[in-house]
Enzyme design. Sequence first.
Site, PDB file in Angstrom:
ATOM      1  N   ALA A  20       0.862  -1.152   0.080  1.00  0.00           N
ATOM      2  CA  ALA A  20      -0.074  -0.010  -0.049  1.00  0.00           C
ATOM      3  C   ALA A  20       0.758   1.163  -0.078  1.00  0.00           C
ATOM      4  O   ALA A  20       0.341   2.148  -0.449  1.00  0.00           O
ATOM      5  CB  ALA A  20      -0.818   0.053   0.980  1.00  0.00           C
ATOM      6  N   ARG A  32      -2.495  -0.507   7.351  1.00  0.00           N
ATOM      7  CA  ARG A  32      -2.026  -0.617   8.712  1.00  0.00           C
ATOM      8  C   ARG A  32      -0.893   0.136   9.019  1.00  0.00           C
ATOM      9  O   ARG A  32      -0.114   0.131   9.997  1.00  0.00           O
ATOM     10  CB  ARG A  32      -1.315  -2.134   8.680  1.00  0.00           C
ATOM     11  CG  ARG A  32      -2.331  -3.324   8.267  1.00  0.00           C
ATOM     12  CD  ARG A  32      -1.563  -4.557   8.218  1.00  0.00           C
ATOM     13  NE  ARG A  32      -2.506  -5.766   8.279  1.00  0.00           N
ATOM     14  CZ  ARG A  32      -2.940  -6.211   7.215  1.00  0.00           C
ATOM     15  NH1 ARG A  32      -2.871  -5.568   6.065  1.00  0.00           N
ATOM     16  NH2 ARG A  32      -4.018  -7.183   7.192  1.00  0.00           N
ATOM     17  N   ASP A 102      -5.543  -1.166  -6.687  1.00  0.00           N
ATOM     18  CA  ASP A 102      -5.886  -0.033  -7.248  1.00  0.00           C
ATOM     19  C   ASP A 102      -5.612   0.385  -8.748  1.00  0.00           C
ATOM     20  O   ASP A 102      -6.051   1.076  -9.351  1.00  0.00           O
ATOM     21  CB  ASP A 102      -5.228   1.215  -6.535  1.00  0.00           C
ATOM     22  CG  ASP A 102      -3.700   0.955  -6.623  1.00  0.00           C
ATOM     23  OD1 ASP A 102      -2.948   0.465  -7.559  1.00  0.00           O
ATOM     24  OD2 ASP A 102      -3.297   1.338  -5.148  1.00  0.00           O
ATOM     25  N   HIS A 119      -3.949  -9.505  -4.056  1.00  0.00           N
ATOM     26  CA  HIS A 119      -5.257  -9.767  -3.227  1.00  0.00           C
ATOM     27  C   HIS A 119      -6.349  -9.276  -4.284  1.00  0.00           C
ATOM     28  O   HIS A 119      -7.237  -8.722  -3.642  1.00  0.00           O
ATOM     29  CB  HIS A 119      -5.005  -8.532  -2.096  1.00  0.00           C
ATOM     30  CG  HIS A 119      -4.044  -9.020  -1.251  1.00  0.00           C
ATOM     31  ND1 HIS A 119      -3.337  -8.220  -0.224  1.00  0.00           N
ATOM     32  CD2 HIS A 119      -3.241 -10.188  -0.993  1.00  0.00           C
ATOM     33  CE1 HIS A 119      -2.411  -8.846   0.421  1.00  0.00           C
ATOM     34  NE2 HIS A 119      -2.333 -10.188   0.210  1.00  0.00           N
ATOM     35  N   ILE A 235       9.197   6.938  -0.968  1.00  0.00           N
ATOM     36  CA  ILE A 235       9.077   5.901  -2.059  1.00  0.00           C
ATOM     37  C   ILE A 235       9.364   6.732  -3.368  1.00  0.00           C
ATOM     38  O   ILE A 235      10.069   6.393  -4.256  1.00  0.00           O
ATOM     39  CB  ILE A 235       7.892   4.937  -2.295  1.00  0.00           C
ATOM     40  CG1 ILE A 235       7.924   4.178  -0.845  1.00  0.00           C
ATOM     41  CG2 ILE A 235       7.642   4.251  -3.453  1.00  0.00           C
ATOM     42  CD1 ILE A 235       6.684   2.984  -0.762  1.00  0.00           C
TER      43      ILE A 235
END
Length: 249
Positions: A20, A32, A102, A119, A235
């Site tokens: 994520a 999370r 996404d 997922h 990132i």
Amino acid sequence: MADAQTPLNPAPSVTVLTGAGISTGSGIPDFRGPNGVWTRDPQASRLLELDWYLAEPDIRRRAWQMWRDHPLWTAQPTPGHRALADLDQAGLLRAVATQNFDGLHQRAGLPASKVLELHGSLTGSRCLRCGAPEPTAEVMARLDVDPDPHCARCGGPLATDVVMFGEPLPSDVLDAAVEAAASCDVFLAVGSTLTVQPAASLTSVAAEAGARILIVNAEPTPYDRLADTVDRRPIEVALPALVRDLLAT
């Protein structure tokens, strides 16, 4: 004298695992992290728990409302997503195994065949009783009059193709991800806590096969000890830099 047919420094084959964290820069909250959806509201995880979803109409209504209002529908790829597309265009990318649903890797230019959605995906939906598929957009188009949509064929509850707790990961996708992890020269884990199994274990699969392990994540992970490089930078900064390094090898 070296064989002219054999390059002295063959380009590395790279397999990537994304979580994520790579999409938070696109405005998509993680689950999370310190500000994650479930960190702020632990009860929200019930919207993705199969038993609760099957048993409670209100959970289903709230889940569909969540998906309709989700920011991913208008989100745009980050420099991190685009860097992985650059890696593919250079011929170095083996596959991207992603925990995300996404679609931002595809929007950034990666072919669907290179994206292993561990997922699931939000673009498709299905009946939880008979398995009949239906495009998510068509289900959402009738939510105002049917907030708890059911299958026209058998009357079972509909759900998106996002894998819920209590459901197995798609076996063909997981098998392809394991193969990609076991056959790469470099394994790059980006924006994942590496705590959700079996996705996280792809890191050890790659390490045991002799791959160089690179981890880009703001927080420590259980697999940092296996890594040749751990990068805590954002990132959007770290991943393009790492890709430039890989392209220069």
